[in-house]
Design a protein around this motif. Structure first.
Motif, short mmCIF file in Angstrom:
data_model
loop_
_atom_site.label_atom_id
_atom_site.label_comp_id
_atom_site.label_asym_id
_atom_site.label_seq_id
_atom_site.Cartn_x
_atom_site.Cartn_y
_atom_site.Cartn_z
N VAL A 199 -5.35 -19.69 -18.20
CA VAL A 199 -5.22 -20.67 -19.92
C VAL A 199 -4.60 -20.10 -20.30
O VAL A 199 -4.88 -20.59 -22.08
N SER A 200 -4.09 -18.54 -20.20
CA SER A 200 -3.78 -17.70 -21.31
C SER A 200 -2.89 -17.70 -22.03
O SER A 200 -1.34 -18.16 -21.38
N HIS A 207 -9.17 -15.07 -22.78
CA HIS A 207 -8.79 -15.99 -21.68
C HIS A 207 -8.74 -15.53 -20.88
O HIS A 207 -8.62 -14.78 -19.79
N GLU A 208 -9.07 -17.16 -19.70
CA GLU A 208 -9.38 -16.55 -18.74
C GLU A 208 -7.68 -16.87 -17.96
O GLU A 208 -7.48 -17.70 -18.45
N GLU A 254 -12.34 -21.62 -20.36
CA GLU A 254 -11.44 -20.99 -20.45
C GLU A 254 -11.28 -19.55 -20.34
O GLU A 254 -10.87 -18.13 -20.87
N ILE A 307 -10.73 -19.49 -27.41
CA ILE A 307 -10.95 -20.10 -26.37
C ILE A 307 -11.97 -20.89 -26.74
O ILE A 307 -13.07 -21.08 -27.25
#
Length: 160
Positions: free
Chosen positions: A47-48, A43-44, A19, A14
């Motif tokens: 953005v994963s 991760h958010e 993120e 990250i």
């Protein structure tokens, strides 16, 4: 040294606070007291890497159905940035003082987010101990700042 965090689900970096999210599982105990567990850094969703590969519907986040099937609990989360700096440290400490989360889980997250180099070194503690770089410990929680520095120096030397 680059500053990054490691996702608890996919193991990828990250790279910035935007993120990442800190997430947890919450429930009411048998005495009606709010409790939490599974304090994680992931991760958010947008953005994963898992979501981008189509491997998981919610990306790296806890899946409410999978994690809480047959339970009365829920999941909670907040952006990683809300747990950084002095305000973030105070928020994490309030999880302990309010006895909402197990102290060990919160202390581990504090180390990951607030101790320089801990996140980069923690996954190498066992290997560094096997190679005699640091003294072996029974848990990654027992390594001190000098151990972190030794592991990071060892990693730099291995690169070169």
């Amino acid at each position: 040294m680059d500053r990054y965090w490691i996702c608890d689900t996919c193991g990828e970096h990250i790279q910035s606070p935007i993120e990442g999210i800190v997430e947890w599982y919450s429930f009411i105990d048998e005495h009606g007291v709010p409790r939490g567990g599974k304090l994680r850094l992931v991760h958010e969703c947008s953005v994963s890497p898992l979501l981008k590969m189509g491997l998981k519907r919610k990306g790296c986040s806890l899946d409410m159905h999978e994690e809480l099937y047959g339970s009365t609990g829920t999941t909670g989360s907040a952006p990683l940035g809300e747990f950084l700096g002095p305000g973030g440290l105070m928020r994490l400490l309030s999880f302990i003082t309010g006895e909402e989360f197990p102290a060990g889980d919160v202390i581990r997250m504090i180390k990951r987010l607030h101790v320089p180099g801990y996140e980069a070194a923690r996954i190498f503690f066992r290997k560094a101990a096997l190679e005699g770089i640091v003294q072996p410990k029974t848990s990654e929680d027992q390594y001190c700042f000098n151990d972190i520095a030794a592991v990071l120096q060892w990693l730099e030397e291995r690169k070169g």
